[in-house]
Design an enzyme around this catalytic site. Structure first.
Site, PDB file in Angstrom:
ATOM      1  N   PRO A  78      10.389  24.671  47.539  1.00  0.00           N
ATOM      2  CA  PRO A  78       9.422  23.349  47.601  1.00  0.00           C
ATOM      3  C   PRO A  78       8.314  23.749  47.079  1.00  0.00           C
ATOM      4  O   PRO A  78       7.526  24.959  47.405  1.00  0.00           O
ATOM      5  CB  PRO A  78       9.475  23.476  49.142  1.00  0.00           C
ATOM      6  CG  PRO A  78      10.369  24.340  49.920  1.00  0.00           C
ATOM      7  CD  PRO A  78      10.648  25.232  48.988  1.00  0.00           C
ATOM      8  N   GLU A  79       7.571  22.414  46.562  1.00  0.00           N
ATOM      9  CA  GLU A  79       6.291  22.605  45.825  1.00  0.00           C
ATOM     10  C   GLU A  79       5.458  21.481  46.558  1.00  0.00           C
ATOM     11  O   GLU A  79       5.919  20.778  47.555  1.00  0.00           O
ATOM     12  CB  GLU A  79       6.084  22.273  44.470  1.00  0.00           C
ATOM     13  CG  GLU A  79       7.058  23.672  43.753  1.00  0.00           C
ATOM     14  CD  GLU A  79       6.927  23.362  42.116  1.00  0.00           C
ATOM     15  OE1 GLU A  79       5.818  22.849  41.579  1.00  0.00           O
ATOM     16  OE2 GLU A  79       7.652  23.969  41.439  1.00  0.00           O
TER      17      GLU A  79
END
Ligand SMILES: [Zn+2]
Length: 272
Positions: free
Chosen positions: A2-3
């Site tokens: 995830p960013e």
């Protein structure tokens, strides 16, 4: 992994689900996420506390507790939070269960077990948070900020944008997209980047992240939202994971190269 947009999506969804709810007990099925202190201390610091709100700093989730304290979480590769009824537990990779006073569960689920959960009385006690660079949406992010950080540096621009101590929250997917939209080659040395180009990078950093947050992030492999729905920003990706596909602007095939052991996607025609 995830960013920032994915973490922001989770933060917003968790806020809706758990704010005002309290932790009645904590069950730990696997101790890996608890990277600091012993398990009993972790449980004792949480039991009886109420979730006041959830915020984000870079890719960290910060659970603000009442009457005091913070739980700082990082999802790493495959961590996710699920809020559900105890009769409805969805997956077999549950690592920690937070029993809530409403009768529901908040589950920290993590297939690969790199995610972390830490509890602090003061946020300033978190070493990881204190090392982070500026937030991409900060008013202090401007051309001079970048120039002060990379003055006469020969590092490649992609590695600067991935450096969490300079700008916090960007990862591989979004850096490829930001540089494509900025028309700047990921191989450029930062000392050759002009003020106008830094402005473009800042502008597209913010617009790409905003668009991704609006679309609840990007689901490439493991990211799932709190309700197990997927994000849909992947429909808007122009170069990431598009090797040999035609550039949406000029039709030349997108190239994939490896920088710092990670894939970079770019258009050799549009990006200089
Ligand atoms: Zn192109």
């Amino acid at each position: 992994m995830p960013e920032l947009p994915e973490v922001e999506t989770v933060v917003r969804e968790l806020s809706n689900e758990i704010c005002g709810d309290s932790i009645s007990s904590v069950e730990i099925f696997r101790s890996n996420p608890i990277v600091q202190g012993d398990l009993e201390a972790f449980q004792q610091q949480l039991i009886g506390r109420t979730f006041k709100h959830v915020t984000r700093r870079a890719k960290y989730l910060i659970f603000h507790l009442q009457p005091s304290g913070y739980m700082v979480a990082h999802m790493r590769m495959t961590g996710k939070f699920i809020v559900c009824d105890p009769m409805d537990v969805p997956s077999k990779y549950n690592r920690v269960w937070f029993h809530l006073s409403s009768g529901r569960l908040m589950i920290f689920d993590d297939v690969r077990c790199f995610g972390t959960l830490e509890v602090y009385e003061k946020l300033s006690d978190s070493k990881a948070l204190s090392k982070l660079g500026i937030e991409p949406f900060s008013e202090d992010l401007n051309v001079n900020y970048f120039k002060s950080k990379v003055a006469s540096s020969k590092r490649e621009v992609k590695s600067i944008l991935l450096d969490q101590q300079i700008i916090a929250g960007l990862g591989n997917i979004y850096v490829s997209e930001i540089l494509f939209r900025s028309k700047i080659s990921p191989l450029r040395s930062t000392e050759t980047i002009h003020n106008k180009e830094w402005s473009q990078i800042i502008k597209y950093t913010q617009s790409v992240l905003e668009e991704a947050i609006e679309n609840n992030g990007t689901t490439i492999s493991d990211f799932r939202r709190v309700d197990d729905k997927t994000g849909k920003f992947q429909q808007f990706l122009k170069v990431y994971d598009k090797k040999e596909q035609p550039c949406p602007d000029c039709g030349v095939p997108i190239q994939r190269i490896v920088q710092q052991q990670r894939s970079t996607f770019f258009c050799p025609e549009c990006q200089h």
